[in-house]
Write an enzyme that holds these catalytic residues in place. Structure first.
Site, short mmCIF file in Angstrom:
data_model
loop_
_atom_site.label_atom_id
_atom_site.label_comp_id
_atom_site.label_asym_id
_atom_site.label_seq_id
_atom_site.Cartn_x
_atom_site.Cartn_y
_atom_site.Cartn_z
N ASP A 1 0.83 -1.20 0.00
CA ASP A 1 0.00 0.00 0.00
C ASP A 1 0.87 1.26 0.00
O ASP A 1 2.08 1.21 0.25
CB ASP A 1 -0.93 -0.02 1.22
CG ASP A 1 -2.29 0.59 0.93
OD1 ASP A 1 -2.39 1.40 -0.01
OD2 ASP A 1 -3.25 0.27 1.65
N ASP B 1 -10.36 1.53 -3.34
CA ASP B 1 -10.80 1.10 -2.02
C ASP B 1 -12.32 0.96 -1.95
O ASP B 1 -12.85 0.52 -0.93
CB ASP B 1 -10.34 2.10 -0.95
CG ASP B 1 -8.87 1.93 -0.61
OD1 ASP B 1 -8.30 0.88 -0.92
OD2 ASP B 1 -8.29 2.87 -0.02
#
Length: 694
Positions: free
Chosen positions: A434, A500
């Protein structure tokens, strides 16, 4: 596909043609082509109309954006190169040139890939024995025909990545810049210019992509005095690249595609190129269960092992433990940088969970965010000088985190050692990598010099080193969702996390436009809970699953809260994906130019066109009561196909329960509904010219 360069004269090569295949031209025909595209002189213009080279130069009279900008202590700011040599090999060329006044050397690399992409980059060298050369920008350009009068690119934000925007290509410069230190959720991705009204399946289109994961600029320019061009390059911060005597800087690769079959033809070239890479994932993409929206930071071994059991029952092949496993990480405000398994939460380490997952026949994956550091962490307290900062100040916190300066050798070595130790100690097949904040005030201490360029290269080196030490390791590029999607990061990773947002309605658009560049097997797409974590919308399982079906399928849902009937239906969708992934992850992606904007349709057609799978989604309430027939693109016009709805979606959704017996099996007119259908060539088919519709 043809790219024709004019190497006559002593200047840099100019582009005579970039577009449709011209075949094998004779020298006479090439000369005639050069004459045909030479514009006549007009009153008020230069005596010789300038033609744009791969590296546009003001010194030739080109009035647009220059390709090389920089200076030697304020002098030699307008280079003019002389051609030295051309080395041709196959469908590629290496062109060397020199500006003896500015004492600069230039190497241009240009060629065609097997899929028909133009691939090019440039390198500039400072040949001055004493003076440094400050490089401000290095950008390559390709001319496009005047017939390209419309532009399309993408923009977006967190949880709404890759939103298309379209507008006329008028005189002037359309410039997109990214200054956040990563590709960005608002990146253009592919800047496309095309003939009026071009769509997915029609029109002529020229597209450009820059393979770089840091700051960049991409533009389209139409000037009254010259041909329109598209161009791109890295965006360098002031003083970021200063070349000492003999030093050289190489810019990123640019990829350009032409299609006379609309945007789908453009995508096919990018998809074919990616699938032909030696490192492209060729084994079936494992179905993923990611724990984030199931448990968040609440890591409990019993809950996670039960989740793994239920995942295995529905067909999961890879279990990924998300954020919250390392020291001090009980929420998102602390712990980044302390990459040790939290002894308070995991007193026996991760091995009990990993052993359980592996006993189920499931791979194990782990979430990491190595480029970031929490101010509330042991690492930040011990090494505040390892934080990217400039001007004697610490950048404002974003998401309660800062950026770790990987251009510090000690910081780089620490992160490499921690990740290497984790991968050595545990049976980890996959890292979800990430990157949750942009690079702001990104300077290297102690002087505060701009560091985005060097930081990007350090990340590449870190990924390359880890993969070299751990062959077979797969890595996902996640960057607060889809913030780092480009062909350079994909040289080092095996898929991207597109967003997301798992809301299926949002994902229909996000997945569709991410597919402009990437084939489905590289795009993570998960089935979330009925109520979306990010939007609060509620969708039925069929719509959520049908949306995720066409990517690299995953599940991000607390299955311990799902009913037995929901898990049984989910298992059927996972089974369907496994049956279809040989087609979904090798076939050609097609998208339908539907006349009703409320109805979206797309599909994947096998290479030999013997089978295909399509989905029709109602994204809003159509004005028409009946959606009418749907043309399925990409099929063989001389074949007869058998169409059938695919279970679990054997019957389409309707306003009020099941449609009456004998009713046409069309898509529902209600928002957020979808229906899958499969087309396979009949084994007893006879040639026909009839169009195929459902």
């Amino acid at each position: 596909m043809s790219l024709v360069l004019d190497l006559r004269g002593d200047g840099l090569p100019t582009v005579l043609h970039w577009g449709a295949d011209l075949g094998d031209l004779t020298q006479e025909e090439l000369s005639q082509l050069a004459e045909a595209v030479t514009m006549p002189n007009m009153p008020g213009c230069d005596d010789v109309v300038p033609r744009v080279s791969l590296l546009p130069e003001h010194g030739t009279g080109w009035p647009g954006q220059p390709g090389l900008t920089g200076h030697c202590q304020g002098a030699d700011w307008s280079p003019l190169f002389t051609l030295d040599s051309v080395e041709a090999e196959g469908s590629s060329a290496r062109i060397r040139a020199t500006d003896r006044t500015a004492r600069l050397g230039l190497v241009l690399e240009a060629g065609l890939t097997a899929s028909g992409l133009v691939r090019m980059r440039a390198a500039v060298r400072n040949d001055d024995p004493v003076r440094p050369y400050t490089l401000d920008g290095l950008m390559l350009a390709l001319p496009i025909p005047d017939a390209a009068t419309e532009l399309l690119d993408l923009t977006g934000r967190w949880c709404h990545e890759r939103a298309p925007q379209r507008h006329p290509f008028h005189a002037g410069t359309w410039l997109r810049e990214t200054r956040g230190g990563r590709t960005g959720p608002d990146a253009a991705l592919v800047l496309a210019a095309g003939t009026p009204g071009f769509g997915f399946g029609h029109g002529e289109v020229w597209g450009l992509h820059i393979a770089w994961s840091g700051n960049h600029r991409i533009l389209a320019e139409r000037l009254p005095t010259g041909r329109p061009v598209v161009a791109a390059g890295e965006l360098l911060l002031p003083g970021e690249v200063i070349l000492g005597p003999g030093e050289e800087h190489t810019g990123p690769w640019l990829y350009a595609a032409h299609s006379d079959q609309g945007l789908d033809g453009l995508s096919a070239r990018f998809h074919d190129h990616l699938r032909a890479r030696p490192g492209h994932p060729h084994r079936p993409r494992p179905v993923v269960l990611n724990t984030w929206e199931a448990v968040y930071f609440d890591h409990d071994l019993d809950k996670l092992t039960l989740l793994a059991d239920l995942g295995a029952e529905v067909g999961v092949e890879r279990f990924v433990l998300d954020d919250g496993w390392f020291r001090h990480r009980r929420d998102d405000r602390a712990g980044l940088g302390d990459w040790y398994v939290d002894e308070a939460v995991w007193p026996s380490g991760l091995r009990p969970l990993i052993d359980h997952v592996r006993a189920l026949g499931t791979e194990f994956g782990l979430w990491v965010e190595p480029e970031m550091v929490s101010p509330d962490s042991d690492l930040a307290r011990a090494h505040p000088e390892w934080i990217l900062a400039t001007g004697g100040r610490t950048p404002a916190d974003r998401r309660s985190q800062q950026v770790l300066d990987l251009t510090h050798p000690e910081a780089y070595a620490y992160i490499l050692e921690r990740l290497d130790d984790l991968l050595t100690e545990y049976d980890i097949a996959y890292l979800k990598w990430d990157h949750n904040r942009e690079l702001v005030d990104a300077g290297h201490s102690p002087g505060g010099e701009p560091a985005v360029h060097a930081q990007t290269l350090a990340v590449y080196d870190l990924l390359d080193e880890l993969r070299a030490r751990h062959p077979g390791l797969e890595i996902e590029s996640c960057s607060s969702g889809g913030g780092r999607v480009d062909l350079a990061i994909l040289e080092r990773t095996d898929r991207v996390w597109a967003s997301d947002c798992n809301d299926a309605l949002e994902r229909q658009s996000i997945n569709r436009w991410t597919g402009l560049l990437l084939p489905p097997e590289l795009v993570g797409s998960h089935i979330g809970a009925a109520r979306s974590h990010t939007t609060g919308r509620t969708h039925d399982l069929a719509f959520r699953a049908c949306t995720a079906l066409f990517g690299h399928l995953g599940i991000e849902w607390d299955l311990t809260r799902a009913s037995a009937s929901e898990r049984a239906e989910l298992a059927r969708w996972v089974s369907l994906h496994k049956q279809l992934r040989h087609l979904l992850h090798t076939g050609r992606v097609v998208r339908v130019d539907h006349p009703d904007p409320a109805l979206w349709a797309h599909g994947v057609v096998s290479r030999d066109r013997t089978e295909a799978v399509f989905a029709l989604a109602a994204m809003a309430t159509p004005v028409a009561a009946h959606p009418g027939t749907l043309r399925l693109p990409g099929l063989d016009p001389n074949a007869t196909y058998r169409l059938r709805p695919l279970p679990p979606a054997t019957r389409p959704p309707a306003w009020n329960g099941e449609p009456p017996p004998g009713a046409p099996r069309t898509a529902s007119p209600c928002p957020a509904a979808s229906w899958n259908t499969s087309a396979s060539r009949s084994p007893t088919s006879t040639p026909t010219n009839s169009s195929c519709s459902t």
